[in-house]
Design a protein around this motif. Structure first.
Motif, PDB file in Angstrom:
ATOM      1  N   ARG A  15       0.803  -1.572   0.143  1.00 14.95           N
ATOM      2  CA  ARG A  15      -0.127   0.064   0.451  1.00 14.95           C
ATOM      3  C   ARG A  15       0.911   1.140   0.444  1.00 14.95           C
ATOM      4  N   MET A  16       2.112   1.109  -0.015  1.00 14.89           N
ATOM      5  CA  MET A  16       2.655   2.525   0.409  1.00 14.89           C
ATOM      6  C   MET A  16       4.308   2.049  -0.061  1.00 14.89           C
ATOM      7  N   CYS A  17       4.714   1.294   0.032  1.00 14.37           N
ATOM      8  CA  CYS A  17       6.204   0.559  -0.926  1.00 14.37           C
ATOM      9  C   CYS A  17       5.652   0.044  -2.190  1.00 14.37           C
ATOM     10  N   LEU A  18       5.817   0.929  -3.570  1.00 14.97           N
ATOM     11  CA  LEU A  18       4.925   0.139  -5.097  1.00 14.97           C
ATOM     12  C   LEU A  18       6.161  -1.288  -5.235  1.00 14.97           C
ATOM     13  N   ASN A  19       5.194  -2.058  -6.091  1.00 10.38           N
ATOM     14  CA  ASN A  19       5.783  -3.261  -6.491  1.00 10.38           C
ATOM     15  C   ASN A  19       6.060  -3.248  -7.808  1.00 10.38           C
ATOM     16  N   PRO A  20       6.651  -2.884  -8.742  1.00  3.74           N
ATOM     17  CA  PRO A  20       6.275  -2.890 -10.230  1.00  3.74           C
ATOM     18  C   PRO A  20       6.376  -3.136 -10.773  1.00  3.74           C
ATOM     19  N   ASP A  21       6.322  -4.967 -10.555  1.00  4.96           N
ATOM     20  CA  ASP A  21       7.058  -5.627 -11.171  1.00  4.96           C
ATOM     21  C   ASP A  21       5.903  -6.661 -10.938  1.00  4.96           C
ATOM     22  N   LYS A  22       4.503  -6.340 -10.195  1.00  2.00           N
ATOM     23  CA  LYS A  22       3.307  -7.494 -10.706  1.00  2.00           C
ATOM     24  C   LYS A  22       1.668  -7.044 -10.914  1.00  2.00           C
ATOM     25  N   TRP A  23       1.141  -7.141 -11.260  1.00  2.00           N
ATOM     26  CA  TRP A  23      -0.110  -6.206 -11.044  1.00  2.00           C
ATOM     27  C   TRP A  23      -0.396  -6.021  -9.876  1.00  2.00           C
ATOM     28  N   ASN A  24      -1.534  -8.221  -9.097  1.00  6.33           N
ATOM     29  CA  ASN A  24      -1.946  -7.876  -8.222  1.00  6.33           C
ATOM     30  C   ASN A  24      -0.651  -7.273  -6.946  1.00  6.33           C
ATOM     31  N   LYS A  25       0.481  -6.641  -7.050  1.00  5.98           N
ATOM     32  CA  LYS A  25       0.738  -6.024  -5.784  1.00  5.98           C
ATOM     33  C   LYS A  25       0.642  -4.284  -6.318  1.00  5.98           C
ATOM     34  N   TYR A  26       1.055  -4.221  -7.687  1.00  2.07           N
ATOM     35  CA  TYR A  26       1.038  -2.583  -7.949  1.00  2.07           C
ATOM     36  C   TYR A  26      -0.250  -1.656  -7.913  1.00  2.07           C
ATOM     37  N   TYR A  27      -1.776  -2.263  -8.001  1.00  2.00           N
ATOM     38  CA  TYR A  27      -2.358  -2.167  -7.874  1.00  2.00           C
ATOM     39  C   TYR A  27      -2.886  -1.738  -6.470  1.00  2.00           C
ATOM     40  N   ARG A  28      -2.450  -2.013  -5.290  1.00  2.00           N
ATOM     41  CA  ARG A  28      -2.727  -2.039  -3.778  1.00  2.00           C
ATOM     42  C   ARG A  28      -1.652  -0.394  -3.020  1.00  2.00           C
ATOM     43  N   HIS A  29      -1.133  -0.490  -4.269  1.00  2.00           N
ATOM     44  CA  HIS A  29      -0.173   0.760  -3.823  1.00  2.00           C
ATOM     45  C   HIS A  29      -1.370   2.081  -3.647  1.00  2.00           C
ATOM     46  N   LEU A  30      -1.488   3.089  -2.474  1.00  2.11           N
ATOM     47  CA  LEU A  30      -2.623   3.951  -2.041  1.00  2.11           C
ATOM     48  C   LEU A  30      -2.256   5.220  -3.446  1.00  2.11           C
ATOM     49  N   LEU A  31      -1.250   5.475  -3.759  1.00  3.66           N
ATOM     50  CA  LEU A  31      -1.449   6.633  -5.214  1.00  3.66           C
ATOM     51  C   LEU A  31      -1.031   5.967  -6.530  1.00  3.66           C
ATOM     52  N   ALA A  32      -0.037   5.278  -6.810  1.00  5.38           N
ATOM     53  CA  ALA A  32       0.102   4.349  -7.508  1.00  5.38           C
ATOM     54  C   ALA A  32      -0.697   3.547  -8.422  1.00  5.38           C
ATOM     55  N   GLY A  33      -1.845   2.938  -7.692  1.00  5.44           N
ATOM     56  CA  GLY A  33      -2.327   2.540  -8.179  1.00  5.44           C
ATOM     57  C   GLY A  33      -3.418   3.934  -8.716  1.00  5.44           C
ATOM     58  N   PRO A  34      -3.950   4.495  -8.082  1.00  4.83           N
ATOM     59  CA  PRO A  34      -4.943   5.321  -9.230  1.00  4.83           C
ATOM     60  C   PRO A  34      -4.339   5.941  -9.915  1.00  4.83           C
ATOM     61  N   TYR A  35      -3.488   6.302  -9.573  1.00  5.18           N
ATOM     62  CA  TYR A  35      -2.956   7.672 -10.605  1.00  5.18           C
ATOM     63  C   TYR A  35      -2.944   6.560 -12.167  1.00  5.18           C
ATOM     64  N   ARG A  36      -2.521   5.525 -11.846  1.00  2.94           N
ATOM     65  CA  ARG A  36      -2.554   4.116 -13.467  1.00  2.94           C
ATOM     66  C   ARG A  36      -3.337   4.548 -13.389  1.00  2.94           C
ATOM     67  N   ILE A  37      -5.241   3.850 -13.052  1.00  2.00           N
ATOM     68  CA  ILE A  37      -6.181   3.809 -13.470  1.00  2.00           C
ATOM     69  C   ILE A  37      -6.614   5.195 -13.620  1.00  2.00           C
ATOM     70  N   TYR A  38      -6.445   5.958 -13.848  1.00  5.52           N
ATOM     71  CA  TYR A  38      -7.104   7.508 -13.919  1.00  5.52           C
ATOM     72  C   TYR A  38      -5.842   7.057 -15.541  1.00  5.52           C
ATOM     73  N   ARG A  39      -5.056   7.373 -15.507  1.00  4.09           N
ATOM     74  CA  ARG A  39      -3.756   7.435 -16.296  1.00  4.09           C
ATOM     75  C   ARG A  39      -4.654   6.604 -17.518  1.00  4.09           C
ATOM     76  N   MET A  40      -4.993   5.563 -17.254  1.00  9.02           N
ATOM     77  CA  MET A  40      -5.063   4.208 -18.565  1.00  9.02           C
ATOM     78  C   MET A  40      -6.514   4.875 -19.725  1.00  9.02           C
ATOM     79  N   HIS A  41      -7.342   5.878 -18.180  1.00  6.12           N
ATOM     80  CA  HIS A  41      -8.209   5.769 -19.328  1.00  6.12           C
ATOM     81  C   HIS A  41      -8.638   7.349 -18.958  1.00  6.12           C
ATOM     82  N   ARG A  42      -7.191   8.237 -19.237  1.00  7.33           N
ATOM     83  CA  ARG A  42      -7.369   9.823 -19.284  1.00  7.33           C
ATOM     84  C   ARG A  42      -8.081  10.597 -20.248  1.00  7.33           C
TER      85      ARG A  42
END
Length: 225
Positions: free
Chosen positions: A98-125
């Motif tokens: 939730r706090m330390c980004l794991n960039p290698d696996k989506w099943n961990k990446y999406y849990r990051h409380l900042l990078a997760g929403p950033y990436r979702i929003y950016r994919m559908h910007r």
């Protein structure tokens, strides 16, 4: 303040802090971090939702040329400390992902409380309103709808799925309908299960959302009104 990224020393100190065995690194220390290049200004501000997080971070990053920004665990971990009070209002960070980004696996990446929403929003910007159904919750509470639909990358990237989820689970005030979360009939959890079944037979990326809504089992009817 200029955005920085941790070095290895800073990231190690941050991990120790999250494990409740040390103090957090200073945000502006040259010993534990450096200013990113090109320089980007960020402000301390209150976010009412994860949608606002995605919107704000996309706005400040959209014109930058920071290499591999979406995958930089040192940058996202520094940002998590920068907004720590909002992300951990009770002081308990929970799972490290939730706090330390794991960039290698989506099943961990999406849990990051900042990078997760950033990436979702950016994919559908180009149609950011489609992400609202996933990102309505407060910054520190991703929620069950996000967990069920964003945990699978093939769903998180699918505009049609987000259109279906929006039609089913958002009311006229852009709030989640009662019963959308949880394990009940027609919930987001059930949508994920049905979607996976449909995906075995149909190419869901190229279908219209209205077609899929018509195909859904009767348990979803209560959410169509």
């Amino acid at each position: 303040m200029k955005i920085r990224c941790f070095n290895k020393t800073g990231l190690a100190q941050f991990n120790e802090f999250l494990a409740s065995s040390g103090n957090p690194p200073l945000l502006d220390s040259d010993i534990t971090s450096r200013v990113v290049a090109p320089q980007v200004e960020i402000k301390k501000r209150l976010f009412s939702s994860r949608f606002e997080i995605g919107e704000y971070l996309n706005k400040i990053f959209e014109s930058t040329q920071i290499p591999n920004i979406a995958y930089d665990k040192y940058l996202w971990s520094w940002l998590a400390l920068f907004y720590f009070e909002q992300l951990c209002p009770n002081g308990k960070p929970g799972e490290f992902a939730r706090m330390c980004l794991n960039p290698d696996k989506w099943n961990k990446y999406y849990r990051h409380l900042l990078a997760g929403p950033y990436r979702i929003y950016r994919m559908h910007r180009k149609s950011p309103e489609l992400t609202r159904v996933l990102l309505l919750n407060p910054p520190h509470q991703p929620g069950d709808i996000y967990e069920q639909l964003a945990s699978r990358q093939q769903m998180a990237t699918n505009r049609t799925l987000l259109k279906v989820a929006t039609a089913l689970y958002l009311d006229a005030q852009n709030k989640h309908k009662r019963g959308a979360a949880g394990k009940g009939a027609g919930s987001a959890r059930r949508l994920a299960d049905v979607w996976n079944q449909f995906d075995l037979t149909w190419d869901l990326y190229y279908m219209d959302s209205s077609e899929i809504l018509d195909m859904l089992p009767a348990e979803f009817e209560k959410f169509k009104t």
